[in-house]
Design an enzyme around this catalytic site. Structure first.
Site, PDB file in Angstrom:
ATOM      1  N   SER A 144      23.663   8.704  26.507  1.00 21.27           N
ATOM      2  CA  SER A 144      22.928   8.498  27.754  1.00 21.27           C
ATOM      3  C   SER A 144      22.361   9.822  28.224  1.00 21.27           C
ATOM      4  CB  SER A 144      23.855   7.927  28.840  1.00 21.27           C
ATOM      5  OG  SER A 144      23.226   7.931  30.107  1.00 21.27           O
ATOM      6  N   TYR A 157      31.161   9.352  34.763  1.00 19.65           N
ATOM      7  CA  TYR A 157      30.466   8.707  33.653  1.00 19.65           C
ATOM      8  C   TYR A 157      29.669   9.743  32.850  1.00 19.65           C
ATOM      9  CZ  TYR A 157      26.938   5.842  31.282  1.00 19.65           C
ATOM     10  OH  TYR A 157      26.105   5.266  30.350  1.00 19.65           O
TER      11      TYR A 157
END
Length: 250
Positions: A144, A157
Site C-alpha cells: 500500500s 496500518y
C-alpha cells in the site's frame, strides 16, 4: 507453466475473499488461468467466491488458511504445492484496523501488525521457498502507498505495510536469479465494500488494480503503483520536511 506472456495457468490466492484478489483472479481467468486455490478462513464468503470463479470456467479449490496461525502455514500451503505447479501466488490478506480504537487497545493494534506483517512474512517465506524449488513463478504482494510514510491518521496500518513492503523488496532481491519473481503492488485508496462512503485523492478500484497486476506480470515488474501517478506524489510526500508534513490534513 507460464509462457512468454508471463501470465499464470495456476494461481494461489492468500486472502481468498479479498475484492482486489478476486478482481485479479477474474482478469487472469479471462486470459489463461485455469486452476485457482483460494486460501482463507473457512466461511460462506470463501465458498461463494470459489463458486463464482468456477462459473467463469476455472477449476477452483478452497484451502483453510489463517494469517494469524503461522505454525500452520507450512503444512497448509505445502499441500497446495504438492498438488502441482503454482505459477503465481497473490498475497492479498490484510486488515486496516481502526486507528483511534487501536491506539487505546494495544492488543488490537498488535493484531493489525501480526496479520499484515508477521503473517505475511510467514506465508511469504513458505511460498517463496516453494517457487524457488520449482524454478519459476511469481509472488505478487499487495502492499500500500500507506507504507511509504506513516501518517497520523493511520500510522498503525501504515507501519505494518511499511514492514511488509520492505520484507517483499528484500525477498525479491534474495530470489533474484532463481527463476522465482517478487512483484510488490502499491495501490492508493481502493473503493471496495469495506470503504463504501469514503473517498480520497487518486482513488482506484479493484478492477484497476487487477489491470495493473496483469501489466506488471507481462513486464515482469518488481514494483507497481496504482495509479501510476502516485509514484511521484508519494516521492514528494516522503521527502517533505517533517514540520511541513505535520501541517497536512493526513
Amino acid at each position: 507453466m507460464m509462457d512468454s506472456s508471463r501470465l499464470p495457468r495456476s494461481l494461489l490466492v492468500l486472502g481468498g475473499t479479498s475484492e482486489i484478489a478476486l478482481a485479479t483472479a477474474r482478469r487472469l481467468i479471462a486470459r489463461r488461468t485455469r486452476t485457482v486455490w483460494l486460501a482463507g478462513r473457512p466461511s460462506s464468503a470463501l465458498e461463494e467466491a470459489a463458486a463464482h470463479l468456477r462459473r467463469l470456467g476455472a477449476e477452483v479449490h478452497t484451502v483453510a488458511f489463517d494469517a494469524l496461525d503461522p505454525e500452520s502455514h507450512e503444512a497448509a500451503l505445502g499441500k497446495v504445492f504438492a498438488e502441482g505447479t503454482v505459477d503465481m501466488v497473490l498475497l492479498a490478506f490484510g486488515i486496516t484496523g481502526h486507528q483511534a480504537y487501536d491506539e487505546r487497545d494495544p492488543s488490537s493494534a498488535v493484531r493489525v501488525v501480526r496479520t499484515n506483517y508477521a503473517g505475511a512474512v510467514s506465508a511469504g517465506l513458505v511460498c517463496a521457498a516453494a517457487l524457488q524449488g520449482q524454478g519459476h513463478g511469481s509472488l505478487v504482494v499487495l502492499s500500500s502507498v500507506a507504507g511509504e510514510r506513516a501518517r497520523r491518521s493511520d500510522f498503525l496500518y501504515g507501519s505494518s505495510k511499511a514492514g511488509l513492503d520492505a520484507f517483499a523488496q528484500g525477498l525479491g532481491d534474495a530470489l533474484h536469479g532463481t527463476g522465482a519473481h517478487v512483484m510488490v503492488v502499491r495501490p492508493g485508496f481502493v473503493r471496495t465494500r469495506r470503504t463504501a462512503g469514503l473517498d480520497a485523492p487518486f482513488a482506484t478500484t479493484p478492477e484497476e488494480v487487477a489491470t495493473a497486476v496483469e501489466l506488471g506480470l507481462r513486464r515482469r515488474s518488481e514494483t507497481v503503483w496504482v495509479p501510476g501517478t502516485l509514484r511521484l506524489v508519494m516521492s514528494a510526500l516522503r521527502h517533505l520536511p517533517r514540520p511541513l508534513f505535520r501541517r497536512l490534513p493526513l
